[in-house]
Design a protein around this motif. Structure first.
Motif, PDB file in Angstrom:
ATOM      1  N   LEU A   1       0.814  -1.220   0.000  1.00  0.00           N
ATOM      2  CA  LEU A   1       0.000   0.000   0.000  1.00  0.00           C
ATOM      3  C   LEU A   1       0.847   1.269   0.000  1.00  0.00           C
ATOM      4  O   LEU A   1       0.500   2.257   0.658  1.00  0.00           O
ATOM      5  CB  LEU A   1      -0.959   0.017   1.204  1.00  0.00           C
ATOM      6  N   GLN A   2       1.942   1.251  -0.745  1.00  0.00           N
ATOM      7  CA  GLN A   2       2.747   2.466  -0.855  1.00  0.00           C
ATOM      8  C   GLN A   2       1.877   3.571  -1.456  1.00  0.00           C
ATOM      9  O   GLN A   2       1.263   3.388  -2.513  1.00  0.00           O
ATOM     10  CB  GLN A   2       3.976   2.220  -1.723  1.00  0.00           C
ATOM     11  N   PRO A   3       1.803   4.747  -0.817  1.00  0.00           N
ATOM     12  CA  PRO A   3       0.821   5.774  -1.214  1.00  0.00           C
ATOM     13  C   PRO A   3       0.862   6.167  -2.683  1.00  0.00           C
ATOM     14  O   PRO A   3      -0.186   6.322  -3.309  1.00  0.00           O
ATOM     15  CB  PRO A   3       1.164   6.959  -0.298  1.00  0.00           C
ATOM     16  N   ILE A   4       2.050   6.359  -3.257  1.00  0.00           N
ATOM     17  CA  ILE A   4       2.111   6.813  -4.649  1.00  0.00           C
ATOM     18  C   ILE A   4       1.562   5.750  -5.595  1.00  0.00           C
ATOM     19  O   ILE A   4       0.925   6.064  -6.602  1.00  0.00           O
ATOM     20  CB  ILE A   4       3.563   7.200  -5.044  1.00  0.00           C
ATOM     21  N   ILE A   5       1.768   4.478  -5.263  1.00  0.00           N
ATOM     22  CA  ILE A   5       1.266   3.401  -6.116  1.00  0.00           C
ATOM     23  C   ILE A   5      -0.257   3.289  -5.993  1.00  0.00           C
ATOM     24  O   ILE A   5      -0.964   3.129  -6.990  1.00  0.00           O
ATOM     25  CB  ILE A   5       1.948   2.071  -5.763  1.00  0.00           C
ATOM     26  N   VAL A   6      -0.763   3.400  -4.766  1.00  0.00           N
ATOM     27  CA  VAL A   6      -2.217   3.323  -4.563  1.00  0.00           C
ATOM     28  C   VAL A   6      -2.909   4.502  -5.251  1.00  0.00           C
ATOM     29  O   VAL A   6      -3.948   4.337  -5.894  1.00  0.00           O
ATOM     30  CB  VAL A   6      -2.549   3.302  -3.061  1.00  0.00           C
ATOM     31  N   THR A   7      -2.331   5.695  -5.131  1.00  0.00           N
ATOM     32  CA  THR A   7      -2.917   6.871  -5.762  1.00  0.00           C
ATOM     33  C   THR A   7      -2.890   6.751  -7.280  1.00  0.00           C
ATOM     34  O   THR A   7      -3.866   7.093  -7.968  1.00  0.00           O
ATOM     35  CB  THR A   7      -2.178   8.142  -5.319  1.00  0.00           C
ATOM     36  N   THR A   8      -1.795   6.249  -7.824  1.00  0.00           N
ATOM     37  CA  THR A   8      -1.706   6.043  -9.273  1.00  0.00           C
ATOM     38  C   THR A   8      -2.725   5.007  -9.729  1.00  0.00           C
ATOM     39  O   THR A   8      -3.347   5.157 -10.794  1.00  0.00           O
ATOM     40  CB  THR A   8      -0.289   5.600  -9.667  1.00  0.00           C
TER      41      THR A   8
ATOM     42  N   PRO B   1      -2.993  26.280   9.553  1.00  0.00           N
ATOM     43  CA  PRO B   1      -2.396  25.581  10.696  1.00  0.00           C
ATOM     44  C   PRO B   1      -0.916  25.257  10.446  1.00  0.00           C
ATOM     45  O   PRO B   1      -0.386  25.494   9.361  1.00  0.00           O
ATOM     46  CB  PRO B   1      -3.224  24.300  10.783  1.00  0.00           C
ATOM     47  N   GLU B   2      -0.298  24.713  11.459  1.00  0.00           N
ATOM     48  CA  GLU B   2       1.093  24.281  11.311  1.00  0.00           C
ATOM     49  C   GLU B   2       1.139  23.048  10.413  1.00  0.00           C
ATOM     50  O   GLU B   2       0.446  22.057  10.659  1.00  0.00           O
ATOM     51  CB  GLU B   2       1.685  23.951  12.678  1.00  0.00           C
ATOM     52  N   MET B   3       1.960  23.107   9.360  1.00  0.00           N
ATOM     53  CA  MET B   3       1.976  22.030   8.368  1.00  0.00           C
ATOM     54  C   MET B   3       3.396  21.688   7.949  1.00  0.00           C
ATOM     55  O   MET B   3       4.302  22.520   8.041  1.00  0.00           O
ATOM     56  CB  MET B   3       1.152  22.446   7.131  1.00  0.00           C
ATOM     57  N   ASP B   4       3.550  20.451   7.484  1.00  0.00           N
ATOM     58  CA  ASP B   4       4.838  19.951   6.998  1.00  0.00           C
ATOM     59  C   ASP B   4       4.620  19.457   5.564  1.00  0.00           C
ATOM     60  O   ASP B   4       4.318  18.289   5.331  1.00  0.00           O
ATOM     61  CB  ASP B   4       5.340  18.828   7.905  1.00  0.00           C
ATOM     62  N   PHE B   5       4.777  20.384   4.595  1.00  0.00           N
ATOM     63  CA  PHE B   5       4.551  20.029   3.196  1.00  0.00           C
ATOM     64  C   PHE B   5       5.650  19.127   2.650  1.00  0.00           C
ATOM     65  O   PHE B   5       5.401  18.285   1.785  1.00  0.00           O
ATOM     66  CB  PHE B   5       4.458  21.300   2.346  1.00  0.00           C
ATOM     67  N   ALA B   6       6.860  19.303   3.119  1.00  0.00           N
ATOM     68  CA  ALA B   6       7.988  18.545   2.571  1.00  0.00           C
ATOM     69  C   ALA B   6       7.786  17.049   2.771  1.00  0.00           C
ATOM     70  O   ALA B   6       7.916  16.258   1.822  1.00  0.00           O
ATOM     71  CB  ALA B   6       9.286  19.009   3.223  1.00  0.00           C
TER      72      ALA B   6
ATOM     73  N   LEU C   1       6.715  11.915  -2.530  1.00  0.00           N
ATOM     74  CA  LEU C   1       5.924  10.903  -3.226  1.00  0.00           C
ATOM     75  C   LEU C   1       6.415   9.485  -2.968  1.00  0.00           C
ATOM     76  O   LEU C   1       5.610   8.579  -2.741  1.00  0.00           O
ATOM     77  CB  LEU C   1       5.912  11.200  -4.728  1.00  0.00           C
ATOM     78  N   TRP C   2       7.724   9.274  -3.014  1.00  0.00           N
ATOM     79  CA  TRP C   2       8.238   7.901  -2.905  1.00  0.00           C
ATOM     80  C   TRP C   2       8.637   7.613  -1.464  1.00  0.00           C
ATOM     81  O   TRP C   2       9.711   7.953  -1.011  1.00  0.00           O
ATOM     82  CB  TRP C   2       9.421   7.703  -3.840  1.00  0.00           C
ATOM     83  N   ARG C   3       7.730   7.008  -0.738  1.00  0.00           N
ATOM     84  CA  ARG C   3       7.976   6.634   0.652  1.00  0.00           C
ATOM     85  C   ARG C   3       6.959   5.576   1.050  1.00  0.00           C
ATOM     86  O   ARG C   3       5.933   5.398   0.382  1.00  0.00           O
ATOM     87  CB  ARG C   3       7.856   7.844   1.583  1.00  0.00           C
ATOM     88  N   HIS C   4       7.226   4.867   2.122  1.00  0.00           N
ATOM     89  CA  HIS C   4       6.315   3.829   2.597  1.00  0.00           C
ATOM     90  C   HIS C   4       5.161   4.462   3.365  1.00  0.00           C
ATOM     91  O   HIS C   4       5.259   5.599   3.859  1.00  0.00           O
ATOM     92  CB  HIS C   4       7.051   2.827   3.473  1.00  0.00           C
ATOM     93  N   LEU C   5       4.069   3.735   3.487  1.00  0.00           N
ATOM     94  CA  LEU C   5       2.881   4.224   4.170  1.00  0.00           C
ATOM     95  C   LEU C   5       3.206   4.575   5.617  1.00  0.00           C
ATOM     96  O   LEU C   5       3.754   3.760   6.369  1.00  0.00           O
ATOM     97  CB  LEU C   5       1.789   3.160   4.127  1.00  0.00           C
ATOM     98  N   GLY C   6       2.845   5.800   5.992  1.00  0.00           N
ATOM     99  CA  GLY C   6       3.034   6.236   7.368  1.00  0.00           C
ATOM    100  C   GLY C   6       4.459   6.589   7.730  1.00  0.00           C
ATOM    101  O   GLY C   6       4.733   6.873   8.902  1.00  0.00           O
TER     102      GLY C   6
END
Length: 382
Positions: free
Chosen positions: A164-171, A245-250, A255-260
């Motif tokens: 369930l890597q996010p970029i793959i699921v989103t694609t 609000p306080e956010m961490d966009f970076a 895109l390429w990272r494991h879930l969570g």
């Protein structure tokens, strides 16, 4: 998987396709090919809805291998493996219910693939038999659909194998919606459309921009869902009591990272989830305003009025379900409906794009003496 299991698995997909083909065959529509196109689009829409249900119930790893379930064609045969995994981790990703949800999603996906193969085969057979080449029956378009389905299947496999890597699921989600949009365009080519006023051409470019904006918003929504950031802001119109609000966009949009996790392997900070949710929420107002404006313009043009009305209804329902997920603490049925609303908006915008480019215009007819010709009222229905 063994050859027997693969055969059984293919049989489940073919069963879905055969049931759909029976409905097409039994219908009163004389144009069975047109009916098959729209039946395939309907099942693809359902598949996207069920895919959202699979994702939102955390059933994507209900069967942790692909294409079967622990090497079997259905969870019933894999019951011992599933029960062992469930006993070891009762709230984990593998349970009996989640396995059935995941495999049902795969069966429907294979059924849609089989129907697209049928569309392609029929189109090619007609091409070889016919001496006249009609644009409506061009076999190249369904051939492209088959290629897209194969790519979609590959991403479905990677969704499981890459955990369930996010970029793959989103694609995977975006490819499914691309398939839906292409089927809507193919369906529009099969229909006979009422003539539209010449001013409809003015909306061609704005309608294309609307599709682009909606696709961006859907991608942001998919990123929210795949990162489980739907409840990162549980108040509205503010987020954590603040406009910004306080956010961490970076980390949120790496895109390429494991879930969570971050790209460095650390746990994803909550500020990253807030950034994901806030971006999707903020861009939604851009899409709502633009599509609402476009629908208002369509309401004033003969031949586009029905599409304009449906766009206004769909955008209103989408806003309602989006707000409800916040105020009602993300109920499953409304969350699934929110995904379906995005798919419906995409289909409607594809239809609007087709009509502004390819629907027939009003034809001039000889004026009758003493009867002034009012062209815009020859076809008052939209």
């Amino acid at each position: 998987m063994s050859a027997v299991s693969l055969t059984q698995l293919a049989g489940m997909g073919l069963l879905v396709a055969v049931l759909a083909l029976c409905v097409v065959w039994a219908s009163g529509d004389s144009n069975k090919y047109r009916k098959l196109v729209w039946m395939t689009l309907f099942l693809t829409f359902d598949l996207i809805m069920f895919g959202a249900f699979t994702r939102l119930t955390d059933s994507g790893l209900g069967c942790p291998d692909w294409p079967g379930c622990y090497g079997h064609s259905n969870p019933l045969l894999a019951h011992a493996h599933i029960s062992a995994a469930q006993d070891a981790m009762p709230t984990g990703p593998v349970t009996v219910i989640k396995a059935w949800i995941e495999m049902t999603h795969r069966y429907f996906a294979m059924g849609v693939g089989a129907l697209i193969i049928a569309l392609m085969a029929i189109a090619w057979i007609r091409r070889f038999k016919s001496t006249q080449r009609e644009a409506k029956l061009s076999p190249w378009y369904p051939t492209m659909l088959l290629a897209l389905v194969c790519l979609q299947g590959a991403f479905g496999a990677w969704t499981v194998t890459q955990k369930l890597q996010p970029i793959i699921v989103t694609t995977h989600l975006l490819l499914g919606l691309t398939l839906l949009a292409m089927l809507a365009w193919l369906g529009a080519r099969q229909n006979d459309h009422l003539p539209v006023a010449a001013t409809a051409a003015r909306l061609a470019s704005p309608a294309l921009i609307a599709v682009i904006l909606l696709v961006i918003q859907i991608a942001l929504g998919g990123w929210v869902s795949t990162n489980y950031a739907a409840l990162a802001c549980n108040d509205f119109p503010l987020c954590h009591g603040r406009l910004v609000p306080e956010m961490d966009f970076a980390n949120g949009f790496t895109l390429w990272r494991h879930l969570g996790m971050t790209a460095d392997g650390e746990y994803l900070p909550f500020q990253a989830l807030t950034a994901i949710h806030w971006t999707h929420r903020s861009f939604a107002f851009v899409v709502i305003a633009y599509v609402g404006w476009l629908a208002h313009k369509a309401l004033r043009i003969h031949g586009l009025r029905a599409t304009g009305r449906w766009l206004l209804i769909a955008i209103g329902l989408q806003l309602l379900t989006g707000l409800s997920t916040i105020f009602l603490d993300w109920p499953l049925a409304i969350a699934v409906a929110h995904n379906g609303g995005a798919a419906l908006l995409l289909v409607l915008l594809v239809m609007l794009n087709f009509k502004t480019r390819h629907a027939p215009g009003f034809q001039a007819v000889p004026a009758v003496p003493n009867k002034p010709l009012i062209v815009d009222h020859l076809h008052p229905h939209s």
